[in-house]
Design a protein around this motif. Sequence first.
Motif, PDB file in Angstrom:
ATOM      1  N   ASP A 187      -6.490  -3.507   6.620  1.00 26.37           N
ATOM      2  CA  ASP A 187      -5.240  -4.189   6.276  1.00 26.37           C
ATOM      3  C   ASP A 187      -5.419  -5.064   5.042  1.00 26.37           C
ATOM      4  O   ASP A 187      -4.522  -5.142   4.193  1.00 26.37           O
ATOM      5  CB  ASP A 187      -4.769  -5.046   7.456  1.00 26.37           C
ATOM      6  CG  ASP A 187      -4.496  -4.223   8.710  1.00 26.37           C
ATOM      7  OD1 ASP A 187      -4.226  -3.015   8.581  1.00 26.37           O
ATOM      8  OD2 ASP A 187      -4.554  -4.792   9.811  1.00 26.37           O
ATOM      9  N   ILE A 188      -6.572  -5.724   4.932  1.00 24.75           N
ATOM     10  CA  ILE A 188      -6.823  -6.566   3.763  1.00 24.75           C
ATOM     11  C   ILE A 188      -6.903  -5.708   2.500  1.00 24.75           C
ATOM     12  O   ILE A 188      -6.445  -6.129   1.425  1.00 24.75           O
ATOM     13  CB  ILE A 188      -8.107  -7.395   3.948  1.00 24.75           C
ATOM     14  CG1 ILE A 188      -7.927  -8.393   5.102  1.00 24.75           C
ATOM     15  CG2 ILE A 188      -8.465  -8.135   2.661  1.00 24.75           C
ATOM     16  CD1 ILE A 188      -6.796  -9.390   4.901  1.00 24.75           C
ATOM     17  N   LEU A 189      -7.460  -4.512   2.621  1.00 35.12           N
ATOM     18  CA  LEU A 189      -7.475  -3.612   1.459  1.00 35.12           C
ATOM     19  C   LEU A 189      -6.045  -3.318   0.999  1.00 35.12           C
ATOM     20  O   LEU A 189      -5.770  -3.241  -0.211  1.00 35.12           O
ATOM     21  CB  LEU A 189      -8.192  -2.312   1.800  1.00 35.12           C
ATOM     22  CG  LEU A 189      -9.693  -2.414   2.087  1.00 35.12           C
ATOM     23  CD1 LEU A 189     -10.255  -1.048   2.474  1.00 35.12           C
ATOM     24  CD2 LEU A 189     -10.452  -2.971   0.874  1.00 35.12           C
ATOM     25  N   ASN A 190      -5.117  -3.173   1.946  1.00 39.05           N
ATOM     26  CA  ASN A 190      -3.717  -2.954   1.582  1.00 39.05           C
ATOM     27  C   ASN A 190      -3.100  -4.211   0.967  1.00 39.05           C
ATOM     28  O   ASN A 190      -2.283  -4.122   0.045  1.00 39.05           O
ATOM     29  CB  ASN A 190      -2.917  -2.525   2.808  1.00 39.05           C
ATOM     30  CG  ASN A 190      -3.271  -1.122   3.282  1.00 39.05           C
ATOM     31  OD1 ASN A 190      -3.754  -0.304   2.503  1.00 39.05           O
ATOM     32  ND2 ASN A 190      -3.043  -0.843   4.548  1.00 39.05           N
TER      33      ASN A 190
ATOM     34  N   ASP B   4      -4.108  -4.371  -2.608  1.00 40.84           N
ATOM     35  CA  ASP B   4      -3.232  -3.514  -3.420  1.00 40.84           C
ATOM     36  C   ASP B   4      -1.898  -4.217  -3.692  1.00 40.84           C
ATOM     37  O   ASP B   4      -1.349  -4.097  -4.795  1.00 40.84           O
ATOM     38  CB  ASP B   4      -2.984  -2.176  -2.712  1.00 40.84           C
ATOM     39  CG  ASP B   4      -4.231  -1.296  -2.673  1.00 40.84           C
ATOM     40  OD1 ASP B   4      -5.151  -1.527  -3.488  1.00 40.84           O
ATOM     41  OD2 ASP B   4      -4.275  -0.383  -1.829  1.00 40.84           O
ATOM     42  N   TRP B   5      -1.389  -4.944  -2.695  1.00 43.19           N
ATOM     43  CA  TRP B   5      -0.133  -5.678  -2.881  1.00 43.19           C
ATOM     44  C   TRP B   5      -0.300  -6.728  -3.984  1.00 43.19           C
ATOM     45  O   TRP B   5       0.574  -6.864  -4.845  1.00 43.19           O
ATOM     46  CB  TRP B   5       0.280  -6.341  -1.560  1.00 43.19           C
ATOM     47  CG  TRP B   5       1.552  -7.136  -1.679  1.00 43.19           C
ATOM     48  CD1 TRP B   5       2.826  -6.691  -1.479  1.00 43.19           C
ATOM     49  CD2 TRP B   5       1.675  -8.518  -2.071  1.00 43.19           C
ATOM     50  NE1 TRP B   5       3.728  -7.702  -1.719  1.00 43.19           N
ATOM     51  CE2 TRP B   5       3.049  -8.841  -2.077  1.00 43.19           C
ATOM     52  CE3 TRP B   5       0.760  -9.509  -2.409  1.00 43.19           C
ATOM     53  CZ2 TRP B   5       3.524 -10.108  -2.404  1.00 43.19           C
ATOM     54  CZ3 TRP B   5       1.221 -10.768  -2.745  1.00 43.19           C
ATOM     55  CH2 TRP B   5       2.598 -11.063  -2.732  1.00 43.19           C
ATOM     56  N   VAL B   6      -1.403  -7.461  -3.959  1.00 39.99           N
ATOM     57  CA  VAL B   6      -1.660  -8.469  -4.988  1.00 39.99           C
ATOM     58  C   VAL B   6      -1.680  -7.831  -6.361  1.00 39.99           C
ATOM     59  O   VAL B   6      -1.073  -8.336  -7.322  1.00 39.99           O
ATOM     60  CB  VAL B   6      -2.992  -9.209  -4.715  1.00 39.99           C
ATOM     61  CG1 VAL B   6      -3.398 -10.058  -5.921  1.00 39.99           C
ATOM     62  CG2 VAL B   6      -2.896 -10.073  -3.471  1.00 39.99           C
ATOM     63  N   LEU B   7      -2.372  -6.709  -6.476  1.00 38.80           N
ATOM     64  CA  LEU B   7      -2.491  -6.050  -7.785  1.00 38.80           C
ATOM     65  C   LEU B   7      -1.163  -5.479  -8.264  1.00 38.80           C
ATOM     66  O   LEU B   7      -0.952  -5.330  -9.468  1.00 38.80           O
ATOM     67  CB  LEU B   7      -3.559  -4.958  -7.713  1.00 38.80           C
ATOM     68  CG  LEU B   7      -4.986  -5.490  -7.520  1.00 38.80           C
ATOM     69  CD1 LEU B   7      -5.967  -4.343  -7.359  1.00 38.80           C
ATOM     70  CD2 LEU B   7      -5.395  -6.378  -8.699  1.00 38.80           C
TER      71      LEU B   7
END
Length: 338
Positions: free
Chosen positions: A168-171, A174-177
């Motif tokens: 979930d943190i990997l997702n 991606d949201w931050v980027l």
Amino acid sequence: METTVKERKPSRLARRVGIAVAVVVVLVAAVIVFASNYLVDYAIGRSGDGGNREVALEVDPAAEGVELTIAQNKASQETASEAFLSSNPGQNVSISSSDGLTLAGVWYPNDGHRWVIAIHGYRGSHLDATALAQHYHDAGYQILTPDLRACGDSEGDYVGMGWLDRKDILNWIDWVLTQDPEAEIVIHGISMGAATTMMTSGEDTPDAVKVFVEDCGYTSVWDVFSSELQLRFGLPEFPLLYTAQAMSSLKAGYSFQEASAIQQVARCEKPMLFIHGTLDDFIPFEMLDELYNAKPGDNKQELVAEGAGHGEAMYALGETYWDTVFDFTDDYLSQPAA
């Protein structure tokens, strides 16, 4: 002349003993299954009582003087957190997990390209990361405080203990980027959030992720549940933890042994700061050195908080905590603070 030997039938007593033994075996198995199911729901079920903990180890008299410092700094932080939330209400944001859950979070915008994903602890919510958010925001960072699955406003029936959360943190990364392609990201977590941080560190993270900060995280879910089983209930690992692990695999989708922060840390090549209090009665202090030693390379540092209990390092150390955090992160960030 042939002789026949009559087959001796089991006596009535032997049959009764056999039946009794079978009944006992079935009852024991049923009790173990019931207890295992209870333990899983208690420990990681969304509505379980695993967070209601009053177990404590003996306090070292030499550390009693730290208690006043902790109390004073907690009070000061509460005031600072309230002021921060009053002037920075944040924006509610959400993403979808790989298994279809809606995960919630709060974004506190700021100028510049420094970001932190601040991760709360066991059965908490984004509000439990407010102290982190306040200090990072004051230092010029943009802040994302996610609610981990089955916590806060995020969906999910079972707490991920960091293992499911790492994906979930990997997702969220991606949201931050998506918001800021130039972002340089620090991931900072406390307790289960620290385990999430470490478990994420062993994954293939984008170059934008620069630094990990873990505060009082555990080596593995198996290790921390084994410790708690002994402290809370006075029970050994066998057989209950083994059967509960099998139940967790069926119900929650992961086993306690595979959910290993120490194995993930051993794959982490990026910088990591390890923090722990010496009087932690939830996550044993000894885990600090185990985790630190598992991390390859020399881009790592330990910070020990003498006399601090679980999650109390920032209050026991005061400004030393934040000076250490920002000195460490600054070494690996190129973007200037806002």
